[in-house]
Design an enzyme around this catalytic site. Structure first.
Site, PDB file in Angstrom:
ATOM      1  N   GLU A 139      -8.121   7.006   4.441  1.00 56.11           N
ATOM      2  CA  GLU A 139      -7.620   8.371   4.698  1.00 56.11           C
ATOM      3  C   GLU A 139      -8.646   9.240   5.434  1.00 56.11           C
ATOM      4  OE1 GLU A 139      -5.996  10.002   1.019  1.00 56.11           O
ATOM      5  OE2 GLU A 139      -4.436   8.475   0.957  1.00 56.11           O
ATOM      6  N   GLU A 152      -1.192   2.126  -0.101  1.00 57.05           N
ATOM      7  CA  GLU A 152      -1.077   3.005  -1.281  1.00 57.05           C
ATOM      8  C   GLU A 152       0.348   3.532  -1.306  1.00 57.05           C
ATOM      9  OE1 GLU A 152      -3.904   6.166  -2.089  1.00 57.05           O
ATOM     10  OE2 GLU A 152      -5.552   4.945  -1.308  1.00 57.05           O
TER      11      GLU A 152
HETATM   12  O1  AHR Z   1      -4.658   6.773  -5.450  1.00 59.78           O
HETATM   13  C1  AHR Z   1      -5.257   8.022  -5.599  1.00 59.78           C
HETATM   14  C2  AHR Z   1      -5.778   8.602  -4.288  1.00 59.78           C
HETATM   15  O2  AHR Z   1      -4.715   8.891  -3.437  1.00 59.78           O
HETATM   16  C3  AHR Z   1      -6.667   7.706  -3.458  1.00 59.78           C
HETATM   17  O3  AHR Z   1      -7.995   7.753  -3.858  1.00 59.78           O
HETATM   18  C4  AHR Z   1      -6.534   8.282  -2.085  1.00 59.78           C
HETATM   19  O4  AHR Z   1      -6.736   7.333  -1.081  1.00 59.78           O
HETATM   20  C5  AHR Z   1      -5.132   8.879  -2.080  1.00 59.78           C
HETATM   21  O5  AHR Z   1      -5.123  10.153  -1.563  1.00 59.78           O
END
Ligand code: AHR
Length: 507
Positions: free
Chosen positions: A184, A296
């Site tokens: 990110e 994610e």
């Molecule tokens: O999964 C929690 C957080 O969400 C992670 O650290 C980040 O990459 C995302 O914003």
């Protein structure tokens, strides 16, 4: 609308990649310390009264066994997440009592570095899981990244490869094939945030050097939500240097959709991202396929799972239906989604929650379990659904403006041919209506040629209360019921339910 569900086994989309059942471990809350290890031994040297709760290496056996033996998780992403952007991997190797304790900048607190690269790999080996490591593109340098890769994969007589051998007492390399180019990097919360242009320049340089060191590595570029300005710029500049592009999206988060219709936005992201990938491939004449790593995803209400409580959230049946819709999306998009990592694998916005001695399977665990068991490596085939439309508010509303109102029924299907040539069709259906059950004919094109079955195996996730949760003492409040029924080429999907139908043709 007269409901109908048509399945077209003659219109294959692609093989359902086993990697869509992957996980994610971050040094956050009780994920590593409490989930993978029983605790952080430097702050709370806890040894369970029953030593049988731990593996010889000191890992929690219950978590490892569920991930390996029940969910068959094929790959896990580590060490972050936001955590990675100030992680110095060199702090996490060598004798544990000499490891440096560091302030943890992403989530607060301190990191004892008791779980580092060698522990991660040892855990992956026991769990039969392929490691996927994210590089620190925040505070980390290209040199650090090259050293990390040499430490993991080096086979020569070089410094970092030799140190790995010494630390592990074995010659065999860790063989880490999948590496991510930062996490990110677009986000203002990220240490080392960059513009898309600056990231692309840096990532090209890193990718070039990494592939010189180990050309067999698969590199995942850092994407945003798949359809942003960032994604377009990064793909245009990086497509010839990477093997995959990452997307992160959570439903039930902030201004995003707080209903079970949230995953529809993810599908839109994937469709646009696929077009951006192919546009970039065309411009740079890249013949090899570039896939999406949705590394994610999940259901995260950030007002419930907060940094203060280590992102702990207890999930409802409604959340489980959202999870089933997420998985339907990945199955329907099987031609482009190679990897999907549920965020996260234990304790942190996770299907699994631990206590010092117990393990709880949350509602959202069950769709994962069923999809992993029945859809993995099948051929995803086209499905066409007619059903009432959802008329309530979805966010972002413009997705409905572009794609039309979402269907209440959400479906995906995969075909498996068994070893003896028998044909098995699996149909996953979420009824997202809170109040109405829906009866629909299910037509399978070429039914008479390939699919003659007298009965159907049914797996259903349902509870009278859509807000029902599993909790300590009520661990099985929401779980699947399996039965067999006569197959009449139609089915009634109960209100707010998830159903997986398995139709095995006669042998
Ligand atoms: O999964 C929690 C957080 O969400 C992670 O650290 C980040 O990459 C995302 O914003």
């Amino acid at each position: 609308v007269k409901p109908s569900l048509d399945v077209f086994p003659t219109a294959p989309i692609g093989t359902v990649s086993p990697y869509i059942f992957s996980g994610f471990l971050e040094h956050l809350g009780r994920c590593i310390y409490g989930g993978i290890l029983p605790s952080d031994p430097t702050t709370f040297p806890y040894t369970p009264r029953r030593p049988s709760l731990l593996t010889e290496e000191g890992f929690r056996k219950d978590v490892l066994e569920v991930l390996r033996d029940e969910l068959s998780v094929p790959m896990v992403r580590w060490p972050g997440g936001n955590y990675v952007s100030s992680y110095n991997w060199k702090d996490g190797i060598g004798p544990k009592d000499q490891r440096k304790r560091r302030p943890e900048l992403a989530w607060g607190g301190e990191e004892s570095n008791q779980f580092g690269t060698d522990e991660f790999i040892a855990w992956c080996r026991l769990a039969r899981i392929e490691p996927y490591i994210i590089l620190n593109m925040g505070t980390g340098t290209l040199d650090d990244a090259l050293h990390w890769i040499e430490y993991c994969n080096g086979t020569g007589d070089t410094y970092w490869a030799s140190l790995r051998r010494k630390n592990n007492g074995r010659d065999e390399p860790h063989n880490v094939k999948y590496w991510g180019l930062g996490n990110e990097v677009w986000g203002e919360w990220q240490i080392g945030q960059e513009t898309a242009e600056a990231y692309t320049t840096k990532a090209r340089q890193w990718a070039h050097a990494i592939k010189l060191l180990d050309p067999t590595i698969k590199l995942i570029g850092c994407g945003e939500t798949g359809l942003n300005h960032w994604d377009g710029v990064v793909l245009d500049g990086l497509v010839d240097k990477i093997d995959g592009h990452s997307i992160h999206l959570y439903t039930n988060f902030g201004q995003r959709d707080r209903t079970v219709y949230g995953p529809d936005a993810a599908e839109y992201s994937i469709e646009i991202c696929k077009a951006l990938i192919n546009k970039a491939r065309y411009a740079r004449k890249v013949a090899k396929p570039i896939t999406i790593a949705f590394d994610e995803y999940g259901v995260w209400d950030e007002t419930v799972g907060t940094p203060q409580n280590g992102l702990q959230q207890f999930y409802t049946l409604a959340d489980a239906l959202a999870m089933a819709s997420w998985l339907n999306v990945f199955v329907r998009q099987a031609d482009i989604v190679e990897i999907a990592c549920v965020a996260q694998s234990v304790n942190v916005i996770s299907p699994l929650v631990t206590s010092p001695t117990g393990l709880l399977r949350q509602t959202v665990y069950w769709p994962l379990y069923l999809f992993s068991r029945y859809m993995r490596e099948g051929t995803s085939v086209r499905v066409s659904v007619e059903s009432p439309k959802f008329t309530g508010e979805t966010l972002p509303a413009w997705i409905s403006d572009i794609k039309g109102r979402p269907s209440v029924l959400d479906a995906a299907a995969a075909v498996h041919i068994t070893e003896n040539g028998a044909y098995s069709l699996r149909i996953a259906v979420v009824n997202r209506s809170e109040t109405e059950s829906i009866r629909t004919p299910i037509r399978v094109a070429y039914q008479n040629t390939h699919l003659e079955c007298a009965d159907v195996e049914v797996h259903e996730l349902w509870h009278a209360d859509v807000k029902a949760k599993n909790y300590w003492g009520r661990e099985n409040e929401v779980s699947i019921k399996t039965s067999r029924a006569r197959w009449d080429r139609e089915w009634t999907f109960r209100e707010h339910s998830f159903t997986l139908l398995v139709l095995d043709s006669k042998r």
